[in-house]
Structures are given as C-alpha cells and as structure tokens.
Design a protein around this motif. Structure first.
Motif, PDB file in Angstrom:
ATOM      1  N   MET A   1       0.848  -1.180   0.000  1.00 60.60           N
ATOM      2  CA  MET A   1       0.000   0.000   0.000  1.00 60.60           C
ATOM      3  C   MET A   1       0.891   1.240   0.000  1.00 60.60           C
ATOM      4  N   THR A   2       0.543   2.190  -0.841  1.00 60.02           N
ATOM      5  CA  THR A   2       1.292   3.440  -0.929  1.00 60.02           C
ATOM      6  C   THR A   2       0.497   4.547  -0.253  1.00 60.02           C
ATOM      7  N   ASN A   3       1.083   5.149   0.768  1.00 65.85           N
ATOM      8  CA  ASN A   3       0.455   6.269   1.465  1.00 65.85           C
ATOM      9  C   ASN A   3       1.386   7.472   1.364  1.00 65.85           C
ATOM     10  N   ILE A   4       0.909   8.504   0.678  1.00 65.54           N
ATOM     11  CA  ILE A   4       1.725   9.686   0.427  1.00 65.54           C
ATOM     12  C   ILE A   4       1.118  10.890   1.124  1.00 65.54           C
ATOM     13  N   VAL A   5       1.961  11.668   1.769  1.00 67.31           N
ATOM     14  CA  VAL A   5       1.552  12.958   2.315  1.00 67.31           C
ATOM     15  C   VAL A   5       2.042  14.007   1.327  1.00 67.31           C
ATOM     16  N   LEU A   6       1.110  14.796   0.807  1.00 65.66           N
ATOM     17  CA  LEU A   6       1.449  15.877  -0.110  1.00 65.66           C
ATOM     18  C   LEU A   6       1.259  17.172   0.656  1.00 65.66           C
ATOM     19  N   PHE A   7       2.362  17.922   0.829  1.00 65.72           N
ATOM     20  CA  PHE A   7       2.159  19.163   1.557  1.00 65.72           C
ATOM     21  C   PHE A   7       2.921  20.322   0.954  1.00 65.72           C
ATOM     22  N   GLY A   8       2.520  21.487   1.383  1.00 66.37           N
ATOM     23  CA  GLY A   8       3.058  22.742   0.908  1.00 66.37           C
ATOM     24  C   GLY A   8       2.122  23.835   1.381  1.00 66.37           C
ATOM     25  N   LYS A   9       2.559  25.057   1.222  1.00 66.68           N
ATOM     26  CA  LYS A   9       1.749  26.186   1.676  1.00 66.68           C
ATOM     27  C   LYS A   9       0.463  26.281   0.862  1.00 66.68           C
ATOM     28  N   PRO A  10      -0.561  26.943   1.423  1.00 61.62           N
ATOM     29  CA  PRO A  10      -1.784  27.153   0.654  1.00 61.62           C
ATOM     30  C   PRO A  10      -1.456  27.795  -0.699  1.00 61.62           C
ATOM     31  N   GLY A  11      -2.033  27.236  -1.750  1.00 56.59           N
ATOM     32  CA  GLY A  11      -1.796  27.757  -3.090  1.00 56.59           C
ATOM     33  C   GLY A  11      -0.650  27.085  -3.824  1.00 56.59           C
ATOM     34  N   ALA A  12       0.026  26.136  -3.175  1.00 52.16           N
ATOM     35  CA  ALA A  12       1.191  25.486  -3.793  1.00 52.16           C
ATOM     36  C   ALA A  12       0.795  24.504  -4.899  1.00 52.16           C
ATOM     37  N   GLY A  13      -0.491  24.148  -4.969  1.00 51.22           N
ATOM     38  CA  GLY A  13      -0.942  23.259  -6.033  1.00 51.22           C
ATOM     39  C   GLY A  13      -1.237  21.844  -5.586  1.00 51.22           C
ATOM     40  N   LYS A  14      -1.372  21.642  -4.275  1.00 45.63           N
ATOM     41  CA  LYS A  14      -1.616  20.292  -3.757  1.00 45.63           C
ATOM     42  C   LYS A  14      -2.875  19.670  -4.347  1.00 45.63           C
ATOM     43  N   GLY A  15      -3.981  20.408  -4.332  1.00 42.16           N
ATOM     44  CA  GLY A  15      -5.245  19.874  -4.833  1.00 42.16           C
ATOM     45  C   GLY A  15      -5.193  19.562  -6.319  1.00 42.16           C
ATOM     46  N   THR A  16      -4.593  20.461  -7.081  1.00 44.44           N
ATOM     47  CA  THR A  16      -4.469  20.255  -8.530  1.00 44.44           C
ATOM     48  C   THR A  16      -3.644  19.012  -8.817  1.00 44.44           C
ATOM     49  N   GLN A  17      -2.509  18.884  -8.162  1.00 44.92           N
ATOM     50  CA  GLN A  17      -1.641  17.732  -8.402  1.00 44.92           C
ATOM     51  C   GLN A  17      -2.261  16.440  -7.892  1.00 44.92           C
ATOM     52  N   ALA A  18      -2.977  16.515  -6.787  1.00 45.89           N
ATOM     53  CA  ALA A  18      -3.610  15.317  -6.233  1.00 45.89           C
ATOM     54  C   ALA A  18      -4.589  14.707  -7.239  1.00 45.89           C
ATOM     55  N   GLU A  19      -5.277  15.551  -8.016  1.00 46.88           N
ATOM     56  CA  GLU A  19      -6.216  15.050  -9.013  1.00 46.88           C
ATOM     57  C   GLU A  19      -5.518  14.148 -10.035  1.00 46.88           C
ATOM     58  N   PHE A  20      -4.315  14.524 -10.454  1.00 45.82           N
ATOM     59  CA  PHE A  20      -3.566  13.715 -11.418  1.00 45.82           C
ATOM     60  C   PHE A  20      -2.988  12.466 -10.758  1.00 45.82           C
ATOM     61  N   LEU A  21      -2.418  12.643  -9.569  1.00 43.09           N
ATOM     62  CA  LEU A  21      -1.731  11.535  -8.897  1.00 43.09           C
ATOM     63  C   LEU A  21      -2.689  10.436  -8.455  1.00 43.09           C
ATOM     64  N   LYS A  22      -3.884  10.819  -8.001  1.00 41.79           N
ATOM     65  CA  LYS A  22      -4.817   9.780  -7.516  1.00 41.79           C
ATOM     66  C   LYS A  22      -5.200   8.830  -8.639  1.00 41.79           C
ATOM     67  N   GLY A  23      -5.388   9.353  -9.842  1.00 40.33           N
ATOM     68  CA  GLY A  23      -5.732   8.497 -10.967  1.00 40.33           C
ATOM     69  C   GLY A  23      -4.559   7.656 -11.430  1.00 40.33           C
ATOM     70  N   LYS A  24      -3.396   8.285 -11.526  1.00 38.34           N
ATOM     71  CA  LYS A  24      -2.214   7.587 -12.030  1.00 38.34           C
ATOM     72  C   LYS A  24      -1.796   6.438 -11.120  1.00 38.34           C
ATOM     73  N   TYR A  25      -1.911   6.631  -9.809  1.00 36.48           N
ATOM     74  CA  TYR A  25      -1.430   5.626  -8.854  1.00 36.48           C
ATOM     75  C   TYR A  25      -2.568   4.906  -8.112  1.00 36.48           C
TER      76      TYR A  25
END
Length: 190
Positions: A1-25
């Motif tokens: 199982m792969t569990n990733i924490v994606l973090f960064g300041k508000p506006g860093a693009g976490k939500g945008t990138q999460a949309e791509f990563l969740k599908g790919k992985y």
C-alpha cells in the motif's frame, strides 16, 4: 500500500496535483480542505466548528481534523493507498496519523513537499479567490496569516519526515504537467 503525504503552503498546487496523482497511482485522495468544506456545506457539527477557525485564517484543531480523517480512511478499506492532502500539518498530527495507520497495518510511504515562493503563492490565491468564492483566498492578510501558521506549525514536519528518510522536496513552480512529472519521478522511485 502506498500512502503519500502531499504538503506545501496554501496555493502550492496540492489539490491540482492530487487530481492527477490519484488516478495515475490509484490512490484515494483525502483532502482535509475538501472534507472540511463538505462538512461546512452540510452544516455538520464538525463543519460548523471548523468554519470558526477557517474564518480567522487559523488551523482547525487536531482532534477535529483527525476524527474527520479517520472516518474517511475507514470508509475506503479497499483502497490501494491514500494521498493525504493538507494533513498532517503538525508533528502531533503526524504522530497521530502514524499511530492510526499502525492500527490498520499501514504506514506513510513518503512525504512530498511542493515548494514555491510566498509572493507567487499569494498572487495565486488572490486570483483563485476571484472565482472560488472562498473567503480565505480573498484577503491577503488572512493568506499571510495562514503562511505564518504554516511556518510555525507545519515546517517542523520537514525534519520529522527527514529523520525517517521519507521527505522529498519538489519545485512547485512551472506548468501543471511539469510539476506532475516531478512528483511522478519521486513516486516512481520509492
């Protein structure tokens, strides 16, 4: 199982990138912001409580955040892994997440930070605030308060995850595709 924490300041693009990563992985995306907004929109008890903190530009207390997140993990027992977006934000939350995952025979695989200059991020959030309707993205003072909270409470997580050899920094400036490729390179080499 792969569990990733994606973090960064508000506006860093976490939500945008999460949309791509969740599908790919094939990961279940758990965004504390989305979970909060759902609870706020539906006027749940936790949502009303979270709103009082968000309106002040403050972080929602750990116990509220953790309860919401645990129920989301438990609601997805067949997931190939989780992409935690916006959580943990403090060392106490990271320890609580580790303890909770241990009860599920899981652990954090990696923590990936999207790094970007504050001034670029402030401009991004103010622009997002014009269309999102989110009050916390429309007031520069509140945005900067969120960054101060991040620096004081979240930045120490870097050391916490470095000690476990689970921390990776990724340049968060560039096109969405470029940033997705940088993140994928990290994940593919875990």
């Amino acid at each position: 199982m792969t569990n990733i924490v994606l973090f960064g300041k508000p506006g860093a693009g976490k939500g945008t990138q999460a949309e791509f990563l969740k599908g790919k992985y094939n990961l279940t995306h758990l965004s504390t912001g989305d979970i909060f907004r759902f609870n706020i929109k539906n006027e749940t008890e936790l949502g009303k409580l979270a709103q009082t903190y968000i309106n002040k530009g403050e972080l929602v207390p750990d116990e509220v955040t953790i309860k919401m997140l645990q129920s989301e993990v438990e609601a997805n027992p067949d997931s190939a892994g989780f992409l935690f977006d916006g959580f943990p934000r403090t060392i106490a939350q990271a320890e609580a997440l580790d303890a909770f995952l241990t009860t599920k025979n899981q652990k954090i695989t990696a923590t990936i930070a999207l790094e970007a200059d504050d001034e670029i991020l402030v401009a991004r959030l103010l622009e997002r605030g014009k269309t999102s309707g989110r009050a916390d993205d429309q007031d520069e003072e509140k945005i900067r308060n969120r960054y101060q909270e991040y620096n004081e409470k979240t930045a120490p997580l870097i050391g916490f995850y470095k000690e476990q050899n689970k921390f990776y920094a990724v340049n968060g400036i560039g096109s969405i595709a470029e940033i997705t490729e940088r993140l994928s390179n990290v994940i593919d080499n875990l």
